[in-house]
Design an enzyme around this catalytic site. Sequence first.
Site, mmCIF file in Angstrom:
data_model
loop_
_atom_site.group_PDB
_atom_site.id
_atom_site.type_symbol
_atom_site.label_atom_id
_atom_site.label_comp_id
_atom_site.label_asym_id
_atom_site.label_seq_id
_atom_site.Cartn_x
_atom_site.Cartn_y
_atom_site.Cartn_z
ATOM 1 N N LYS A 1 2.750 -9.492 -1.290
ATOM 2 C CA LYS A 1 2.528 -8.246 -2.038
ATOM 3 C C LYS A 1 1.660 -8.432 -3.279
ATOM 4 O O LYS A 1 1.985 -9.251 -4.140
ATOM 5 C CB LYS A 1 3.874 -7.674 -2.504
ATOM 6 C CG LYS A 1 4.832 -7.312 -1.392
ATOM 7 C CD LYS A 1 6.020 -6.548 -1.963
ATOM 8 C CE LYS A 1 6.930 -6.063 -0.860
ATOM 9 N NZ LYS A 1 7.959 -5.143 -1.391
ATOM 10 N N GLU B 1 11.917 -2.452 -3.587
ATOM 11 C CA GLU B 1 11.324 -2.462 -4.929
ATOM 12 C C GLU B 1 11.928 -1.328 -5.736
ATOM 13 O O GLU B 1 12.609 -0.461 -5.191
ATOM 14 C CB GLU B 1 9.800 -2.269 -4.855
ATOM 15 C CG GLU B 1 9.414 -0.912 -4.314
ATOM 16 C CD GLU B 1 8.043 -0.436 -4.766
ATOM 17 O OE1 GLU B 1 7.425 -1.065 -5.629
ATOM 18 O OE2 GLU B 1 7.614 0.604 -4.256
ATOM 19 N N ARG C 1 13.174 5.239 -8.911
ATOM 20 C CA ARG C 1 13.769 5.267 -7.569
ATOM 21 C C ARG C 1 13.802 3.845 -7.039
ATOM 22 O O ARG C 1 12.768 3.180 -6.950
ATOM 23 C CB ARG C 1 12.957 6.153 -6.631
ATOM 24 C CG ARG C 1 13.737 6.567 -5.365
ATOM 25 C CD ARG C 1 12.841 7.267 -4.360
ATOM 26 N NE ARG C 1 11.891 6.332 -3.822
ATOM 27 C CZ ARG C 1 10.610 6.592 -3.567
ATOM 28 N NH1 ARG C 1 10.109 7.782 -3.776
ATOM 29 N NH2 ARG C 1 9.824 5.658 -3.081
ATOM 30 N N LYS D 1 5.735 -5.747 -9.374
ATOM 31 C CA LYS D 1 6.344 -6.639 -8.385
ATOM 32 C C LYS D 1 6.541 -8.033 -8.968
ATOM 33 O O LYS D 1 7.475 -8.743 -8.604
ATOM 34 C CB LYS D 1 5.521 -6.627 -7.111
ATOM 35 C CG LYS D 1 5.754 -5.288 -6.406
ATOM 36 C CD LYS D 1 4.802 -4.906 -5.355
ATOM 37 C CE LYS D 1 5.249 -3.623 -4.679
ATOM 38 N NZ LYS D 1 4.672 -2.397 -5.223
ATOM 39 N N ASN E 1 10.699 1.745 -8.272
ATOM 40 C CA ASN E 1 9.526 2.486 -8.742
ATOM 41 C C ASN E 1 9.843 3.098 -10.089
ATOM 42 O O ASN E 1 10.741 3.931 -10.192
ATOM 43 C CB ASN E 1 9.179 3.598 -7.753
ATOM 44 C CG ASN E 1 8.842 3.041 -6.389
ATOM 45 O OD1 ASN E 1 7.772 2.487 -6.177
ATOM 46 N ND2 ASN E 1 9.781 3.148 -5.453
ATOM 47 N N GLU F 1 0.896 -0.089 -6.133
ATOM 48 C CA GLU F 1 1.875 0.917 -5.724
ATOM 49 C C GLU F 1 1.200 1.914 -4.808
ATOM 50 O O GLU F 1 -0.024 2.003 -4.762
ATOM 51 C CB GLU F 1 2.395 1.666 -6.965
ATOM 52 C CG GLU F 1 3.115 0.803 -7.969
ATOM 53 C CD GLU F 1 4.438 0.279 -7.452
ATOM 54 O OE1 GLU F 1 5.008 0.906 -6.533
ATOM 55 O OE2 GLU F 1 4.893 -0.762 -7.935
ATOM 56 N N GLY F 2 2.027 2.667 -4.104
ATOM 57 C CA GLY F 2 1.483 3.782 -3.338
ATOM 58 C C GLY F 2 1.386 3.520 -1.852
ATOM 59 O O GLY F 2 0.944 4.371 -1.087
ATOM 60 N N SER G 1 8.418 9.731 -6.053
ATOM 61 C CA SER G 1 8.294 11.094 -5.530
ATOM 62 C C SER G 1 9.384 11.458 -4.532
ATOM 63 O O SER G 1 10.251 10.658 -4.211
ATOM 64 C CB SER G 1 6.914 11.270 -4.902
ATOM 65 O OG SER G 1 6.719 10.294 -3.915
ATOM 66 N N ARG H 1 13.885 7.899 4.025
ATOM 67 C CA ARG H 1 12.588 8.050 4.705
ATOM 68 C C ARG H 1 12.609 7.199 5.961
ATOM 69 O O ARG H 1 13.144 6.094 5.953
ATOM 70 C CB ARG H 1 11.446 7.587 3.801
ATOM 71 C CG ARG H 1 11.161 8.510 2.652
ATOM 72 C CD ARG H 1 10.172 7.896 1.689
ATOM 73 N NE ARG H 1 10.674 6.646 1.130
ATOM 74 C CZ ARG H 1 9.931 5.768 0.469
ATOM 75 N NH1 ARG H 1 8.638 6.001 0.274
ATOM 76 N NH2 ARG H 1 10.464 4.665 -0.001
#
Length: 475
Positions: free
Chosen positions: A365, A144, A125, A306, A146, A369-370, A151, A451
């Site tokens: 950064k 970024e 994604r 990254k 993923n 992740e997350g 998800s 989102r």
Amino acid sequence: MSAIWEEVPRDENLIKHLQEIAKDTALLHGVLMRTKESPNSPEVVSYAPFTMFPTRVPRTVFNQALAVQTHFNRLVDRVSQDPEFLEETLASTIKVDDFTARLFNIYREVQRESQLQPVVLGLNRSDYMLDQSPDGRTSLKQIEINTIAASFGGLTSRTPDVHRHILKVANLLEERNQILDNNPAEGLARGLAKAWELYGSERAVVMFLVEDVQRNIYDHRYVENELWKKNIPVIRRQFEDVCRTGSLDQSRKLFVDGREIAVVYFRNGYMPQNYSSEQSWDARLMMERSLAVKCPNISTHLAGTKKVQQELARPGVLERFFPDEPETVAQIRATFAGLYTLDMGEDGDKTVAMALANPDRYVLKPQREGGGNNIYGQEICEVLEKLKDSSERSAYILMDKIQPIPVQNYLLRPGDPIGLKSCLSELGVFGAYVRKGKDMVFNECVGHLLRTKSSEHADGGVAAGVAVLDNPLLF
Ligand code: ADP
Ligand code: MG
């Protein structure tokens, strides 16, 4: 062009009336999440957080994001097949970042062996924000990509009908008719199904490797059930199960709980905390060495770091991966924000000076992740002042901060009072591809995810309790 609203409705009585309808509709359509209190029980569930109204997104940038996705799929795949590039790019990072180093060790280990499985499956994604330049132009900028455990492809397949119903009740029919269909779950499952089929054993199963805390299980279930519809068996297991019951036979077929595994679909394994013991690392290595198709395999996982993203943004680097495709290079590069190395040396020194002079223009950064790991504003100075003379700084990259225009919306979240919030949105685009040996046999853009979060939060996704699910309203 149809006329849609400039701003969401704000009539208090209407909002009060819609609130309950909105939540019930989300429940009826299966936009579900388990609760914080009982994340592993289906006895109590609630709705996944979402916006009351969809958010305006310019049609041109939306289409641009969809159009570039199959190129990003190929880019990730090509990076994953370039050991020299991965070695060079991650060399400084793995000296100071333990987690990336451990992943890299697995990568090196399997590189030494013959690659048994020619089938590669990527489900990714690519996330974007819409940057607003001072002269008023909107441009699509990638946050970024993923390459592991991306998800919300499941739940977001159900949100269009929720917004359609809310808008109908609100008598906003023009807007209602503009809500796009979207079904990433189906497309992700087609990628998984293709990989399963190429593995070539009717008995073998797709294994979702999942966390022990399973609040977001319904998001997985949509993808899972698409596979069952195709009569492809699915099991859900944790690292611990693989540690306990997993094994490789002489031909390196992977067995877990006595079942042969055709595809390992990682919905876990992207954070240090996911590896609670040395055995978890052993299990990751075992899966990696096996004949099963891994989604992602270790090199594709690393291609999503990254540091790799920052390196790809350096002049000339995309050309390495698309030597004969200037158009592709231009399309990809157009989505890149400024990305800067913090490796030791002149370039890295320049980055440090730039960040210290204007910290509010950047995001710092680490290789994580997350959500919730990035560093902003004054804290960038604190971190860099401490690390600027040490190689530890190469655990990070620096990125231009994207500046979208905030829009007003109502966020619906279990337990939270509703209120009009200034919000920022992030557009994700799902890609799926399957390669067999040298041949791309499947390469598609399979849907999107919008989102939205209150602009007071700099960071964090839906799972982190910050962002909520939304739908684009194109104009
Ligand atoms: P993670 O891998 O932890 O999800 P991301 O790079 O996606 O890290 O960043 C997490 C969040 O931080 C994003 O969802 C976005 O809200 C915010 N963010 C990240 N990079 C930028 C940026 N360059 N400009 C503005 N916001 C950003
Ligand atoms: Mg991420």
